[in-house]
Structure formats: structure tokens, C-alpha cells
Design a protein around this motif. Structure first.
Motif, mmCIF file in Angstrom:
data_model
loop_
_atom_site.group_PDB
_atom_site.id
_atom_site.type_symbol
_atom_site.label_atom_id
_atom_site.label_comp_id
_atom_site.label_asym_id
_atom_site.label_seq_id
_atom_site.Cartn_x
_atom_site.Cartn_y
_atom_site.Cartn_z
ATOM 1 N N MET A 159 0.865 -1.182 0.000
ATOM 2 C CA MET A 159 0.000 0.000 0.000
ATOM 3 C C MET A 159 0.900 1.230 0.000
ATOM 4 N N LEU A 160 0.605 2.144 -0.908
ATOM 5 C CA LEU A 160 1.395 3.363 -1.069
ATOM 6 C C LEU A 160 0.410 4.523 -1.058
ATOM 7 N N PHE A 161 0.648 5.525 -0.213
ATOM 8 C CA PHE A 161 -0.344 6.608 -0.148
ATOM 9 C C PHE A 161 0.269 7.903 0.387
ATOM 10 N N THR A 162 -0.468 8.981 0.168
ATOM 11 C CA THR A 162 -0.092 10.261 0.764
ATOM 12 C C THR A 162 -1.200 10.726 1.695
ATOM 13 N N VAL A 163 -0.780 11.381 2.758
ATOM 14 C CA VAL A 163 -1.657 12.205 3.609
ATOM 15 C C VAL A 163 -0.792 13.423 3.947
ATOM 16 N N PRO A 164 -1.404 14.535 4.322
ATOM 17 C CA PRO A 164 -0.562 15.621 4.817
ATOM 18 C C PRO A 164 0.106 15.158 6.118
ATOM 19 N N LEU A 165 1.437 15.145 6.133
ATOM 20 C CA LEU A 165 2.197 14.735 7.324
ATOM 21 C C LEU A 165 2.818 15.989 7.908
ATOM 22 N N TYR A 166 2.553 16.262 9.166
ATOM 23 C CA TYR A 166 3.119 17.498 9.685
ATOM 24 C C TYR A 166 4.522 17.309 10.245
ATOM 25 N N GLY A 167 4.970 16.051 10.330
ATOM 26 C CA GLY A 167 6.365 15.802 10.686
ATOM 27 C C GLY A 167 6.617 15.733 12.170
ATOM 28 N N GLY A 168 5.592 16.036 12.987
ATOM 29 C CA GLY A 168 5.750 15.969 14.436
ATOM 30 C C GLY A 168 5.277 14.633 14.981
ATOM 31 N N TYR A 169 5.050 14.615 16.260
ATOM 32 C CA TYR A 169 4.672 13.374 16.935
ATOM 33 C C TYR A 169 3.857 13.736 18.174
ATOM 34 N N PRO A 170 2.726 13.130 18.456
ATOM 35 C CA PRO A 170 2.041 12.147 17.611
ATOM 36 C C PRO A 170 1.030 12.848 16.700
ATOM 37 N N THR A 171 0.150 12.036 16.092
ATOM 38 C CA THR A 171 -0.969 12.529 15.302
ATOM 39 C C THR A 171 -1.899 13.362 16.178
ATOM 40 N N ILE A 172 -2.381 14.461 15.617
ATOM 41 C CA ILE A 172 -3.298 15.337 16.351
ATOM 42 C C ILE A 172 -4.720 15.057 15.866
ATOM 43 N N GLU A 173 -5.558 14.603 16.776
ATOM 44 C CA GLU A 173 -6.957 14.334 16.417
ATOM 45 C C GLU A 173 -7.713 15.660 16.498
ATOM 46 N N ARG A 174 -8.247 16.091 15.372
ATOM 47 C CA ARG A 174 -8.937 17.382 15.299
ATOM 48 C C ARG A 174 -10.421 17.255 15.563
ATOM 49 N N ALA A 175 -10.989 16.089 15.172
ATOM 50 C CA ALA A 175 -12.435 15.886 15.286
ATOM 51 C C ALA A 175 -12.707 14.392 15.363
ATOM 52 N N ARG A 176 -13.915 14.036 15.803
ATOM 53 C CA ARG A 176 -14.311 12.622 15.808
ATOM 54 C C ARG A 176 -15.816 12.540 15.627
ATOM 55 N N LEU A 177 -16.255 11.322 15.292
ATOM 56 C CA LEU A 177 -17.694 11.093 15.152
ATOM 57 C C LEU A 177 -18.199 10.526 16.470
ATOM 58 N N ARG A 178 -19.281 11.100 16.978
ATOM 59 C CA ARG A 178 -19.948 10.606 18.185
ATOM 60 C C ARG A 178 -21.422 10.438 17.869
ATOM 61 N N ASN A 179 -21.901 9.190 17.844
ATOM 62 C CA ASN A 179 -23.303 8.906 17.519
ATOM 63 C C ASN A 179 -23.711 9.572 16.204
ATOM 64 N N GLY A 180 -22.813 9.553 15.248
ATOM 65 C CA GLY A 180 -23.128 10.085 13.927
ATOM 66 C C GLY A 180 -22.911 11.579 13.777
ATOM 67 N N ASP A 181 -22.606 12.277 14.869
ATOM 68 C CA ASP A 181 -22.365 13.723 14.779
ATOM 69 C C ASP A 181 -20.874 14.019 14.910
ATOM 70 N N VAL A 182 -20.428 15.038 14.198
ATOM 71 C CA VAL A 182 -19.019 15.425 14.274
ATOM 72 C C VAL A 182 -18.792 16.248 15.542
ATOM 73 N N GLU A 183 -17.826 15.810 16.325
ATOM 74 C CA GLU A 183 -17.441 16.561 17.530
ATOM 75 C C GLU A 183 -16.044 17.144 17.268
ATOM 76 N N HIS A 184 -15.930 18.444 17.357
ATOM 77 C CA HIS A 184 -14.651 19.103 17.070
ATOM 78 C C HIS A 184 -13.848 19.258 18.354
ATOM 79 N N MET A 185 -12.607 18.798 18.320
ATOM 80 C CA MET A 185 -11.702 19.029 19.447
ATOM 81 C C MET A 185 -10.837 20.263 19.184
ATOM 82 N N MET A 186 -10.796 20.691 17.919
ATOM 83 C CA MET A 186 -9.975 21.844 17.519
ATOM 84 C C MET A 186 -10.758 22.647 16.496
ATOM 85 N N GLU A 187 -10.222 23.803 16.153
ATOM 86 C CA GLU A 187 -10.777 24.614 15.064
ATOM 87 C C GLU A 187 -10.895 23.732 13.811
ATOM 88 N N PRO A 188 -12.097 23.642 13.180
ATOM 89 C CA PRO A 188 -12.223 22.774 12.000
ATOM 90 C C PRO A 188 -11.288 23.208 10.870
#
Ligand SMILES: [Zn+2]
Length: 250
Positions: A159-188
Motif C-alpha cells: 500500500m502506497l499513499f499520501t496524507v498531509p504529514l506534519y512531521g511531528g509526533y504524535p498525530t493530532i486528532e482534530r475531530a471525531r464522530l460521536r453517535n453520527g455527529d461530528v465533535e470538534h476538538m480543535m478549530e475545524p
């Protein structure tokens, strides 16, 4: 032949003072002219096949890492554009698809197969090669998507792919789905979807722990690689390379 849609998208990028032209090689169409329509990665295109910087990076990564493309059954999570066209004419077979929020995986819309990386309709061990560009950051449950992409690969598959990699550590979760709704942890944060022309939400900013996420999903090998080939004006971009174990341990 440049289509009207490509011409329109090119014109919308144009900043006359930034325009530049350079002779170089395209991984998809060989010796060509590259044009820079503006001073950002999005502004660089191959004049013959319209490949963007991300497509060019994937093209060089395929040439570096997949020696037997003509023998590969390939799966790419887009159905249009230079990468999809290249796989269609170069791989043994190419399963191409697009994501539509309201379509069932495996259904067809205007002749295009609909797939959701979190619940692919392909059978287990269908492909030797899976590719995708700038998709996984928009998938709510990427662990499930990585497990699905691993499932549809054959033992020893790549598997070969691209995503925007910010080069830091770890991955920053910006948002998640909760019961079908988007919950933002950061500025969208929204990225432009070239197919629909609209912004789509980025659920996360990937860090270098993406390789650990891939191993957790079952991949035997995962690394961030950079081709020796430079993209005109822009230089090198990283690509994520992962492999399924040669002998399926399941
Ligand atoms: Zn080209």
C-alpha cells in the motif's frame, strides 16, 4: 487533450506574476513541460497530463517501489485524474472508486464505483497494490480503514499513499464522530475536494506515528519514504509505504 474542467481549474489557480515553465520528466507521460500557475504546491502541474504535485509524488513512488506494476491488480481510492488513468493503462487491472456519503459500497453512480475505506465491498486478498492520495485524514475511523485496506491486499501486497504529514509526533486528532455527529476538538480544518469543489473536514493531522497506526492495523512493514526525484519548484514530499506480510498469519 486538456478537458474544459481541467482548463477551468487551471485558470482558477492562475496568478500571472507567479507563472513559470520548466522542462522536466513526468512519471506518467515522460519528457514534458511543467507549469507553475501560482507559488503554492497546488499551482504546479504537468502541462501534458495535468498531474498535480501529489500525483507526481505518487508516480515517482510507484516507479521506485513497485517494479512489477504490469502484473499487479491495483486498487485506487479515486476514479479520475492522472494517477487513476496511469493505473488503468499500466497495471494488470485497476479497481477505481470514489467516496459518496450517501451511497452503499459497491454501488455505481454515473458509472463510478462507490467505496468507503471503512467498509470496502471488495473481497479479501483482492489486490497486489492499494493506493490513495489525501484521503485518510478525512476518514472518521482510520484504524478501521487501515484494517480494511489490509484485508483487501494479498499477502506480500503493497500500500502506497499520501496524507498531509506534519512531521511531528504524535498525530493530532482534530475531530471525531460521536453517535453520527461530528465533535470538534480543535478549530475545524477543511481541505479542497477536487471532485466536488467543496471543502472537506480533516479529522486529524498525521504525525510520524502513522507507521505505528499501520502496524497496529496488521501491516508487517510501514515507513515514510521520499523519492530522489524532485518535483519542479517544490522539491521532495514524503509518501507512506506499507506491506502486508508475505504469508498471511491469520
Ligand atoms: Zn504528465
Amino acid at each position: 487533450m486538456i478537458s474544459a474542467a481541467r482548463l477551468r481549474s487551471g485558470l482558477s489557480l492562475l496568478r500571472p506574476r507567479d507563472v513559470a515553465v520548466r522542462v522536466d520528466r513526468c512519471p506518467f507521460c515522460g519528457p514534458t513541460l511543467f507549469v507553475r500557475l501560482r507559488r503554492e504546491a497546488v499551482g504546479v502541474r504537468c502541462a501534458r497530463c495535468a498531474a498535480s504535485a501529489i500525483h507526481l509524488v505518487m508516480g515517482w513512488a510507484l516507479r521506485d517501489n513497485v517494479q512489477d506494476l504490469a502484473d499487479c491488480d491495483a486498487c485506487e481510492l479515486s476514479a479520475r485524474g492522472p494517477l487513476a488513468d496511469f493505473l488503468r493503462r499500466t497495471a494488470k487491472s485497476a479497481a477505481l472508486s470514489e467516496y459518496f456519503a450517501d451511497a452503499e459500497p459497491g454501488a455505481y453512480r454515473d458509472g463510478i464505483r462507490c467505496e468507503d475505506a471503512q467498509r470496502l465491498s471488495y473481497a479479501d486478498a483482492s489486490f497486489d497494490l492499494v493506493t490513495h492520495t489525501e484521503v485518510l485524514e478525512h476518514v472518521p475511523d482510520d484504524a478501521r480503514a487501515f484494517a480494511e485496506l489490509h484485508r483487501v491486499l494479498r499477502p506480500g501486497g503493497t500500500m502506497l499513499f499520501t496524507v498531509p504529514l506534519y512531521g511531528g509526533y504524535p498525530t493530532i486528532e482534530r475531530a471525531r464522530l460521536r453517535n453520527g455527529d461530528v465533535e470538534h476538538m480543535m478549530e475545524p480544518a477543511y481541505h479542497i475536494d477536487p471532485l466536488r469543489g467543496a471543502g472537506i473536514l480533516a479529522f486529524r493531522d498525521y504525525g510520524l506515528d502513522i507507521v505505528e497506526r499501520l502496524r497496529a492495523a496488521g501491516f508487517a512493514e510501514a515507513s515514510v519514504v521520499t523519492s530522489q526525484r524532485r518535483i519542479p519548484w517544490l522539491g521532495a514530499f514524503p509518501v507512506v509505504l506499507s506491506k502486508k506480510a508475505a504469508e498471511d498469519r491469520a
